[in-house]
Design a protein around this motif. Structure first.
Motif, mmCIF file in Angstrom:
data_model
loop_
_atom_site.group_PDB
_atom_site.id
_atom_site.type_symbol
_atom_site.label_atom_id
_atom_site.label_comp_id
_atom_site.label_asym_id
_atom_site.label_seq_id
_atom_site.Cartn_x
_atom_site.Cartn_y
_atom_site.Cartn_z
ATOM 1 N N GLU A 82 -1.796 0.680 -2.167
ATOM 2 C CA GLU A 82 -1.211 1.511 -3.219
ATOM 3 C C GLU A 82 -1.260 0.709 -4.530
ATOM 4 O O GLU A 82 -1.061 -0.505 -4.525
ATOM 5 N N ASP A 84 0.605 -0.044 -6.974
ATOM 6 C CA ASP A 84 1.645 -0.979 -7.426
ATOM 7 C C ASP A 84 1.442 -2.375 -6.829
ATOM 8 O O ASP A 84 2.089 -3.339 -7.246
ATOM 9 N N HIS A 85 0.525 -2.491 -5.864
ATOM 10 C CA HIS A 85 0.205 -3.802 -5.274
ATOM 11 C C HIS A 85 -1.282 -4.141 -5.364
ATOM 12 O O HIS A 85 -1.640 -5.307 -5.326
ATOM 13 N N HIS A 228 8.484 -5.473 -2.340
ATOM 14 C CA HIS A 228 9.514 -5.145 -3.339
ATOM 15 C C HIS A 228 10.827 -5.748 -2.856
ATOM 16 O O HIS A 228 11.101 -5.769 -1.659
#
Ligand code: FEO
Length: 399
Positions: A82, A84-85, A228
């Motif tokens: 994804e 965000d990574h 996270h």
């Protein structure tokens, strides 16, 4: 100098906090921000474990350079693709063109879909059971499909007992210097944002999470490094217990969550009246939310938390109030289960809200809908007060 943290002699935290983003995935409000975590292992070979969101790209590249201190980057493990990574994969490849990317077969497919150009010599496909040694450290790869994307992998450092868990065991909230669970007051500072993250991002996938927990139970885990939120090194029992509850849709607390919609205050008054009766009858935990004033991610989180739920809604366009409808749809989408539910409906004519809510609840698993219902025609009357007594009685009895 960029802020990095030494976790062990050869493992570094090189993540970043994002306090400027208002909506995670452009949908979930994050008043407390979020951290994107990445780790860098300096063994005989150097290994980057995941990248960061594009918005933190500049400092991310500087942190890699700082920690490497002149060394080359040999490997980059992508546990989860994804953006965000995974957003910085292309930039890392540009700066370290010889780096070998380690990921699942499907993650490589996704990388190409997202537009990253990888050569065969840059790609090392791993699957469940594969192990790679980087010198002192060996990573064992474990499949985590649908936690919460299909390509997800986690890896276990067999030397130190560290689980790199991708999005599993993550949380909303910035870290700002405190990177370990024991540096937070978990109940006051973490738990609500952990639950809101889990239930809204991973909540739908209880079975795959259970599968991962079973695999994890066979590992001697000393530390969990998620993508996270804080690194877990002390309160692992609490974390695993919460994950087990959430992924089996068991309530954390015997309590009654009242969610109401109200256009002119009459249904609100009914919800308040019920809450008062519940407390009078001995309910220890009663929480009340206005569906129009509460973000749906919070409602979902609270729904997972409590054993009992009361829905109170006026009729609108010959159905249920739209925001109540959205909440019910989200409950369905996130596989909410195992609740005892009370219904309060309101309608000045052609009262339909109750029927619609019951229909939606019927499409969820193991929902017990109480027969004691309250049907209000515009505003509460004496008959409604009696119905409300019976509903309160039934709720408290079933607690
Ligand atoms: Fe934090 Fe599924 O990405």
């Amino acid at each position: 100098m960029y802020n990095t943290k030494k976790i062990t002699d050869d493992l570094f935290y090189i993540g970043s906090d994002d306090y400027r983003l208002t909506l995670f995935e452009n949908i979930h409000p994050i008043q407390k921000g979020v951290s994107y975590n990445s780790y860098l292992l300096l063994d005989e070979k150097t290994v980057l474990l995941d990248t960061l969101d594009w918005s933190k790209g500049e400092e991310f590249l500087a942190k890699i350079e700082q920690v490497l201190a002149g060394k080359n980057l040999d490997y980059m493990v992508i546990h989860h693709m994804e953006p965000d990574h995974g957003a910085m994969i292309g930039e890392v490849l540009l700066r370290y063109p010889q780096v070998k990317v380690i990921a699942s077969k499907q993650a490589f497919v996704f990388m190409k879909q997202f537009g990253f150009k990888l050569n065969e010599e840059n790609m090392l496909v791993v699957k469940e059971g594969d192990k790679i040694s980087f010198g002192k450290h060996e990573l064992a790869f474990v499949g985590a499909p649908m936690v919460h994307w299909p390509e997800a992998l986690v890896s276990f450092d067999t030397t130190t007992g560290t689980l790199f868990s991708a999005d599993a065991f993550g949380s909303f909230g910035t870290l700002f210097g405190r990177i370990y669970d024991d540096e937070f007051d978990i109940e006051k500072e973490l738990l609500d944002e952990m639950r809101r993250y889990y239930t809204n991002i991973v909540g739908k996938f209880g079975m795959p999470v259970q599968t991962l927990l079973k695999k994890a139970s066979g590992l001697d885990i000393k530390m969990i490094c998620p993508l996270h939120g804080p690194i877990w090194r002390t309160n692992l029992g609490l974390l695993l217990d919460k994950y087990n509850k959430w992924s089996t849709y068991e309530a954390e607390e015997r309590g009654i969550l009242v969610v109401y919609a109200s256009m002119y205050g009459n249904t609100e008054r009914a919800a308040a009246s019920l809450a008062s009766k519940l407390v009078d009858k001995g309910a220890k935990k009663v929480v009340v939310y206005d569906v129009s004033k509460t973000d749906i991610s919070t409602l979902i989180s609270e729904t997972f938390k409590y054993s009992h739920l009361v829905l109170a809604s006026p009729t609108y366009n010959a159905g249920v109030f739209p925001l109540m409808h959205n909440y019910l749809e989200d409950m369905k989408a996130l596989s909410v289960q195992k609740k005892t539910v009370g219904i309060i409906e309101n309608g000045t004519w052609a009262c339909k809200a109750g029927e619609e809510m019951i229909k939606a609840l019927g499409e969820m698993k193991n929902m017990t809908i109480l027969e004691e219902r309250v049907k209000i025609l515009s505003s509460m009357n004496e008959k409604n007060a009696e119905e409300m007594d019976k509903l309160a009685e039934a709720l408290v009895k079933s607690l």
